[in-house]
Design an enzyme around this catalytic site. Sequence first.
Site, PDB file in Angstrom:
ATOM      1  N   ASP A  83      -1.297  -3.978  -7.017  1.00  0.00           N
ATOM      2  CA  ASP A  83      -0.928  -3.103  -5.902  1.00  0.00           C
ATOM      3  C   ASP A  83      -1.173  -3.854  -4.607  1.00  0.00           C
ATOM      4  OD1 ASP A  83      -0.340  -0.943  -7.402  1.00  0.00           O
ATOM      5  OD2 ASP A  83      -2.286   0.031  -7.173  1.00  0.00           O
TER       6      ASP A  83
ATOM      7  N   ASP B 198      -3.791   3.134  -9.779  1.00  0.00           N
ATOM      8  CA  ASP B 198      -4.832   4.085  -9.396  1.00  0.00           C
ATOM      9  C   ASP B 198      -4.448   5.540  -9.606  1.00  0.00           C
ATOM     10  OD1 ASP B 198      -2.969   4.047  -7.400  1.00  0.00           O
ATOM     11  OD2 ASP B 198      -4.282   3.151  -5.896  1.00  0.00           O
TER      12      ASP B 198
ATOM     13  N   ASP C  69       0.323   6.110 -12.990  1.00  0.00           N
ATOM     14  CA  ASP C  69       0.163   4.700 -13.353  1.00  0.00           C
ATOM     15  C   ASP C  69      -0.346   4.553 -14.785  1.00  0.00           C
ATOM     16  OD1 ASP C  69       0.946   3.754 -10.883  1.00  0.00           O
ATOM     17  OD2 ASP C  69      -1.072   3.827 -10.053  1.00  0.00           O
TER      18      ASP C  69
HETATM   19  P1  ATP Z   1       0.578   0.456  -2.971  1.00  0.00           P
HETATM   20  O1  ATP Z   1       1.509   0.894  -4.035  1.00  0.00           O
HETATM   21  O2  ATP Z   1       0.545  -0.998  -2.780  1.00  0.00           O
HETATM   22  O3  ATP Z   1      -0.771   1.071  -3.039  1.00  0.00           O
HETATM   23  P2  ATP Z   1       1.458   2.312  -0.923  1.00  0.00           P
HETATM   24  O4  ATP Z   1       0.164   2.928  -0.586  1.00  0.00           O
HETATM   25  O5  ATP Z   1       2.371   2.063   0.223  1.00  0.00           O
HETATM   26  O6  ATP Z   1       1.291   0.924  -1.613  1.00  0.00           O
HETATM   27  P3  ATP Z   1       2.311   4.759  -2.099  1.00  0.00           P
HETATM   28  O7  ATP Z   1       0.983   5.384  -1.994  1.00  0.00           O
HETATM   29  O8  ATP Z   1       3.142   4.978  -3.303  1.00  0.00           O
HETATM   30  O9  ATP Z   1       2.201   3.199  -1.980  1.00  0.00           O
HETATM   31  O10 ATP Z   1       3.150   5.207  -0.815  1.00  0.00           O
HETATM   32  C1  ATP Z   1       4.539   5.029  -0.718  1.00  0.00           C
HETATM   33  C2  ATP Z   1       4.986   5.281   0.692  1.00  0.00           C
HETATM   34  O11 ATP Z   1       4.758   6.659   1.020  1.00  0.00           O
HETATM   35  C3  ATP Z   1       4.210   4.498   1.734  1.00  0.00           C
HETATM   36  O12 ATP Z   1       4.780   3.260   1.999  1.00  0.00           O
HETATM   37  C4  ATP Z   1       4.291   5.389   2.967  1.00  0.00           C
HETATM   38  O13 ATP Z   1       5.494   5.167   3.663  1.00  0.00           O
HETATM   39  C5  ATP Z   1       4.331   6.771   2.362  1.00  0.00           C
HETATM   40  N1  ATP Z   1       2.983   7.380   2.394  1.00  0.00           N
HETATM   41  C6  ATP Z   1       1.828   6.839   1.961  1.00  0.00           C
HETATM   42  N2  ATP Z   1       0.808   7.675   2.132  1.00  0.00           N
HETATM   43  C7  ATP Z   1       1.316   8.794   2.686  1.00  0.00           C
HETATM   44  C8  ATP Z   1       0.764  10.061   3.077  1.00  0.00           C
HETATM   45  N3  ATP Z   1      -0.523  10.340   2.927  1.00  0.00           N
HETATM   46  N4  ATP Z   1       1.595  10.973   3.608  1.00  0.00           N
HETATM   47  C9  ATP Z   1       2.907  10.709   3.753  1.00  0.00           C
HETATM   48  N5  ATP Z   1       3.479   9.554   3.398  1.00  0.00           N
HETATM   49  C10 ATP Z   1       2.716   8.599   2.870  1.00  0.00           C
END
Ligand code: ATP
Length: 901
Positions: A329, A638, A642
């Site tokens: 990730d 996480d 997943d």
């Molecule tokens: P990784 O997969 O590397 O942990 P990530 O945190 O960006 O990356 P996700 O948690 O799947 O992955 O989030 C996907 C997308 O959703 C993010 O790029 C962001 O644009 C949006 N996002 C993340 N957190 C929030 C939130 N709390 N509320 C609204 N949108 C969010």
Amino acid sequence: MSESATHHGLAAHEVVLLLETDPHRGLSGGEAAERLQRFGPNTLPVAAGGGLLLRVLRQFHHPLIYVLLAAGLVTAGLQEYVDSAVIFGVVVVNAVVGFIQESKAEAALEGLRSMVRTQAKVIRGGHEHTVPSEDLVPGDLVLLESGDKAPADLRLVRVTELRVNESALTGESVPVHKDAVVLPEATPVADRRNMVYSGTLVTAGHGAGIAVATGAETELGEIHRLVGAAETLMTPLTAKLAWFSKVLTIAILGLAAATFAAGLLRRQDAVETFTAAIALAVGAIPEGLPAAVTITLAIGVFRMAKRRAVIRRLPAVETLGSTTVICSDKTGTLTENQMTVQMIWTPDGMVEVTGTGYAPDGVLQDRDGGPAPVNAHAALRWSLIAGACCNDAALSHDDGHWSVVGDPTEGAMLVVAAKAGLDAERLAAGMPRVAVIPFSSERQYMATLHRDGADQVVLAKGAVERMLELSSTQLDADGVLCPLDRATVLRAADLLSARGLRVLATAVRAGSDPAEFDDDALAGTLAFTGLQAMLDPPRGAASSAVAACHTAGIAVKMITGDHAGTAAAIGAKVGLLDDAEPAAGAVLTGAELAALSGDDYPDAVDRAALFARVSPEQKLRLVQALQARGHVVAMTGDGVNDAPALRQANIGVAMGLGGTEVAKDAADMVLTDDDFATIEAAVEEGRGVFDNLTKFITWTLPTNIGEGLVILVAIAAGATLPILPTQILWINMTTAIALGLMLAFEPKEAGIMTRPPRDPDQPLLTRGLVARILLVATMLVATAWWLFEWEIGKGASVEAARTAALNLFVVVEAFYLFSCRSLTHSAFRIGIFSNRWIVVGVMVQAVAQLAITYLPAMNTVFGTAPIGAPAWTRIFAVATAVSLVVAVDKLLRSGRCAHRS
Ligand code: ATP
């Protein structure tokens, strides 16, 4: 039947009465403490079904021990009491050592398990608390949400879309819907919809339930009691070795029987031939092997834990050494997960934000450095309000240190609002929230509905593309709604992402019917307000760890839900890409992956270094594609979704800090610091474990083969035995413990991360090592024979000549031990004293040899006799010569390998 058996048949308020609790305020703190005293901790009893006696007896359940026991009985029957006593002595020592090792390994694993403690959310005294799940008591009001592992048996009192995977209990892996209704008394466990059982996993929704049973009283405790829960210490390698030693035992017994028959045919003394046959059997079997394997693995697990990688399944220790791809990730693993909003873009211009971290110290300023007109700029103001109110996180201020409770992305949005003078709590009081569409990785956005006086307001935030899908207009600085200019917004987002910033879009809408507040109702109705761009710096050790993986022949791929531009910029910073302008095919998005044909898929996946906007569902197929290309895959995760990919991966890696219980449950390894560098450290340790096992085997086998051959040749030639059965037992037992086991403590070799990963199908011993083993074995046989005959020729007694041969075996083994400390480098290159355990072991062995050679009592028991300085000189001369030959062999082979590569 456990106590929870009847609660499904009662109404919720009856359960509340029965357990003397409150369905809203829960137990009081004092009452919970008192019940904890009464009912005990909420843990399962350890080693159920095991018991001390059984564990002791298990030490004797080994083919070799059967052979030894039989030999001991027969020798006793033949009135050879001393031999018989020695054989039984060896059996007992073996059992004691085995028992201690097994207990230690189990205790170590148990200790590790407690490093990844499960927390439970409860309401006590009307307030929400997070407590260790061990502290739960019957009557506690427990909160459940997606990703949690149920900490006790619960009778549900409230549910929202709650779905639970009960495979731990029923074997059925399709999640079941739960609700809080009353069920007929006769409902079987698998159909009790109003109960959530300890150990089952919440895959969606949330709920609250009253703990009706804890610890051993739960259904899981019942199962535990029935099947016993002894964790096996088996891995593919130990299983292979167990099979190997079984086959070896049978083969050796056959050989021993043939030897006995040959001796009888030659009309040799039956008793002597029989004891010789036993000597052959016990000498040739590597009895130290199973213990050495367990110890080496356990030490590996321990070393990994010290470097913050907790192994949940033992085979992972081995597999780690063969890992060829690590899929990681981004957020929180390669980056710090410490978000700070640095810029806010609105269609009317850019605003910069000063200050870093979660302290709300900083200002919003426009291009000229003047204060940004937050109150006079409708789009900016509403973007900040959406960020602050469509938000479940909270800022906390302890001892001058600011931190976030909840999602760091949301924390950053609270901080920037505070810097602009907008306090989230005050805003929430003025605009109470009435409904929410929660964030999920699939949905990629979050929306909330608020009451604003007599009106309703929708606030939303999320991934840029997703928010643009939901919007049809944009708000300008004066509060006027204009048609949405998608292209300009996307261009701005790309520019911000290319700087490695994580970009979230915000949007608003006036009015909505709470009953119809869902994804479909929002589509195409929102007004875009702005982009908030936040910095999440790469972790300090990430780029060096990525570089170390590359040197070690391990590919690193980033799989993220974030924007491709942000991912590429961070990828370039940590060394996954050569620069932020990646080559074609190096970055693939989830949409591109979905569009690939089945045939192109594995190739494209193998080539790419970075996968952006990937949903958790796509991770499973990614792992499968890489495995189809022959890779051994480590994959991090996480979230609840997943879990399938973590299970499919050869090494599933869950996050200890930010991961859900579901992910941890599916993983083979848990990182207690969520850091990518820890995976690299674990791989390094995994390689070390494998090396040490190989070293032990390379060390022990020549002695076993040598001892077996000495006897075989003696009987075949009709000659006097140069070494007695009891003496062989002495050698095997003492050297395995004092010398061989010390190899398990061997530090990792210097170049361990510069060679390619081990092919999992490659045999444990390479051809070169097999040749070395045979070479040393042959030298042992030849020199032992020579020395025995030489001593006899010089007029020594048979006992003294045997003592010389016995000491020769031990001294050669001790010298050879130093050589085995490295499979390729010479003993001098790695430093004679760099493993102090080995030095201690050699000293212990030396004392033991002096005792067996010079103590009269030992002489009587083992048939030995004192020997003089000339004999010792010859022994050390031979040992030196053998070591020199091994050193030359190593040199030639490493030269040849270098030449080939
Ligand atoms: P990784 O997969 O590397 O942990 P990530 O945190 O960006 O990356 P996700 O948690 O799947 O992955 O989030 C996907 C997308 O959703 C993010 O790029 C962001 O644009 C949006 N996002 C993340 N957190 C929030 C939130 N709390 N509320 C609204 N949108 C969010």
